[in-house]
Write a protein that holds these residues in place. Structure first.
Motif, short mmCIF file in Angstrom:
data_model
loop_
_atom_site.label_atom_id
_atom_site.label_comp_id
_atom_site.label_asym_id
_atom_site.label_seq_id
_atom_site.Cartn_x
_atom_site.Cartn_y
_atom_site.Cartn_z
N ALA A 157 32.88 41.47 43.12
CA ALA A 157 33.45 42.91 42.13
C ALA A 157 33.33 42.91 40.79
N LEU A 158 34.27 41.53 40.44
CA LEU A 158 34.51 41.33 39.36
C LEU A 158 33.29 40.52 38.40
N GLU B 35 40.66 33.48 36.00
CA GLU B 35 42.03 32.89 36.99
C GLU B 35 42.20 33.36 38.12
N PHE B 36 40.93 34.39 38.54
CA PHE B 36 40.88 34.70 40.53
C PHE B 36 40.90 33.49 40.99
N HIS B 37 39.54 32.45 39.71
CA HIS B 37 39.32 30.74 40.47
C HIS B 37 40.14 29.88 40.54
N LYS C 178 42.56 30.03 42.52
CA LYS C 178 42.22 29.42 44.18
C LYS C 178 42.15 27.67 43.68
N GLY C 179 41.78 26.96 43.36
CA GLY C 179 41.04 25.62 42.26
C GLY C 179 40.19 24.68 42.80
N ASP C 180 39.38 26.61 42.31
CA ASP C 180 37.71 26.83 42.67
C ASP C 180 37.25 25.50 41.84
N PHE C 181 37.14 24.55 41.04
CA PHE C 181 36.63 24.15 40.17
C PHE C 181 35.05 24.40 40.39
#
Length: 595
Positions: free
Chosen positions: A344-345, A356-358, A361-364
């Motif tokens: 959606a984003l 900001e969402f990643h 979550k720490g999804d580098f």
């Protein structure tokens, strides 16, 4: 006649040798692979398939014509007019019922083959008459000589009358070859007449020496379809034999009443004012349709509200982001999966919100991909480094022209590869960065032969030879003949290596050196002396010495002896492998072996 009505016989358009399927050839005219077809694509045997098509140029008739032309061509190669009679008659029987106005009504393949075959037969010269043998005339004169004795008892007046009556002329003998030639030409004329080709038919009749009658040119009438007989009346149920006792069928319960089908809504007609339209749709309960109109007119807050009311949470989240409604974003995110939120984003092109969402979550890894999409390779390198993907981080730094960061990450990558035991990969990175000295030091920690092979693999031939000479000097100083011979072998000095192996009583090692040199018989003899009879037999066979191969094959095989730890460590070191943990080592080298 239209093209759709033309026959599509076997092999149309010059593909008769391959065959093929056609909806017009339902009786076997579809080619060689159908039912009743032969392998050469011209259909099956005579009469193969039923002709279900009675129109001009029907597929079944075309099939029969082409099939008979094959037999005609075989007889044509021998100029055998007797053998041509049956195929020509079969072609005539197939052509007459078609009632063609012109030969052009046949399909291209059948027409071409028919014209070619008939013209070849028509151009054949008339055969010469065969000479009558002399023996055939003698019996005809014999009865005249015997006439006098037979007439001795007859009245004398009968003799003058018998003498005065002239003898009846005998019918001339017909040559079978000439008769067969005439029949063939006459049949060809009838075939040309069946397609209304008067000029060719006239020439064929002139060659035959006779003209056709009306009966010869008559077209057979089409056979009438057989009348359908009446179906016999079925007997009464009382006359049928009993089926046996059957269980009573259970009574069916009352069916539940079907719910009333909802009325189909009438199609919406726009009034021309989108604000009026959305109010009308929202009043009618069509909230998602109204939300789409709001989104199209960039009224994202109302669109998000109506999408949420209609249960479309993904669209509601997308429009809430576009309306910058953080409260709705948090509320709707709790109802969706992470991958749905990302989708959606991305559709909303809210890259900062997606970042900001990643980060939350720490999804580098996903962060690095976003930076690369934005061509911010320096930030992508940092993100890849945080995610532990050092190779991708180094490439990102190189694309950002940050060579200091690329060297730093390369050193980390080399260190990580060494810790994992991949010294070849670490040395490859160092050579790519122009650090050959560091690469040599990285490889020298490996067993000598393995390090030598890796240096050659990295195209450091000079460094590998220098390393081998150093190791050879160390082996000579340590009086280790096996290591010495091994380094001589790696340096290409095979004869010297074989001599050292033989001096150290290592016939098995010397045998492999002689095998590499091409001296198979010498290598087989050494392996036999070392007790490796199977390998010796194989080498004798390769050398063509069958006598010794059979002799070694008949020898009893010795029981294998377990190797000691020292011998295993020595062989592992010589082959370039790490020694077993139980083998004693001194500074990475094996114990000294005595000759």
């Amino acid at each position: 006649m239209t093209d759709e009505n033309k026959a599509k016989g076997p092999g149309q358009n010059g593909r008769g040798d391959r065959g093929g399927f056609s909806f017009d050839d339902r009786g076997g005219g579809g080619g060689g692979r159908g039912r009743g077809g032969d392998r050469d694509g011209r259909g099956g045997g005579r009469g193969g398939g039923r002709d279900r098509r009675d129109g001009p140029g029907g597929g079944g008739a075309s099939y029969r014509v082409v099939n008979e032309l094959s037999a005609l061509e075989k007889a044509l190669t021998k100029a055998d007019f007797v053998a041509m009679k049956e195929p020509l008659n079969a072609v005539l029987r197939a052509m007459k019922p078609l009632r063609l106005k012109s030969i052009e009504n046949l399909d291209l393949n059948t027409r071409g083959r028919l014209i070619t075959s008939l013209m070849r037969v028509q151009r054949l010269p008339k055969p010469a008459p065969s000479e009558a043998p002399a023996a055939d005339a003698a019996p005809a004169e014999a009865p005249a000589a015997d006439a006098a004795p037979a007439a001795e008892g007859a009245p004398e007046a009968a003799a003058p009358e018998a003498a005065a009556a002239p003898a009846a002329p005998a019918a001339p003998a017909v040559d079978p070859k000439i008769a067969a030639y005439g029949d063939a030409q006459f049949t060809i004329g009838l075939i040309w007449s069946s397609v209304n080709d008067a000029d060719r038919a006239r020439a064929a009749f002139e060659n035959a020496g006779r003209q056709p009658t009306e009966a010869d040119l008559a077209v057979p009438a089409q056979a009438a379809a057989p009348e359908r007989t009446e179906r016999p009346a079925r007997g009464d149920r009382k006359d049928r034999p009993p089926r046996g006792d059957r269980k009573d069928r259970p009574e069916r319960g009352e069916r539940p009443a079907r719910p009333a089908r909802p009325e189909r809504p009438e199609p919406f007609v726009s009034s021309g004012d989108w604000q009026v339209d959305v109010k009308t749709l929202e009043t009618a309960g069509r909230t998602r349709d109204a939300a789409r109109i709001h989104e199209k007119n960039q009224s994202f807050a109302d669109a998000s509200r109506l999408f949420e009311a209609g249960g479309d949470h993904k669209s509601a989240l997308r429009t809430a982001v576009m309306a910058k409604n953080d409260e709705a974003f948090v509320r709707l995110s709790a109802k969706l999966k992470p991958e749905e939120i990302v989708e959606a984003l991305e559709r909303a092109s809210a890259w900062e919100k997606l970042m900001e969402f990643h980060v939350a979550k720490g999804d580098f890894e996903s962060i690095a991909k976003l930076y690369e999409r934005a061509n911010q390779f320096d930030q992508a390198g940092l993100a890849w480094e945080r995610s532990g993907k050092l190779s991708l981080a180094r490439k990102a730094y190189e694309r950002a022209k940050d060579f200091g960061g690329a060297h730093r990450v390369r050193d980390l990558e080399v260190q990580k590869l060494i810790e994992r035991g991949d010294r070849l990969g670490a040395a490859t990175l160092q050579v790519g960065a122009g650090k050959k000295a560091e690469a040599l030091e990285t490889l020298k920690a490996l067993p000598g032969p393995k390090a030598f092979h890796f240096m050659e693999k990295l195209k450091m031939k000079a460094e590998a030879d220098a390393f081998a000479k150093e190791e050879l000097a160390k082996a000579e100083a340590a009086n280790n003949p096996v290591q010495r011979a091994r380094w001589l072998e790696l340096l290409g000095r095979q004869q010297e290596a074989a001599d050292v192996y033989l001096a150290a009583d290592r016939k098995d090692k010397a045998a492999f050196v002689f095998e590499a040199m091409g001296e198979l018989k010498k290598a087989a003899e050494l392996l036999e002396a070392a007790g490796q009879l199977d390998k010796a037999q194989a080498l004798f066979t390769r050398a063509g010495d069958t006598a010794n191969a059979d002799r070694v094959k008949a020898l009893p095989r010795p029981e294998p002896k377990p190797k000691s730890a020292a011998a295993a460590a020595e062989e592992a070191e010589a082959e370039g492998q790490m020694p077993p943990p139980s083998a004693p080592t001194t500074g990475g080298s094996t114990p000294t072996a005595t000759a």
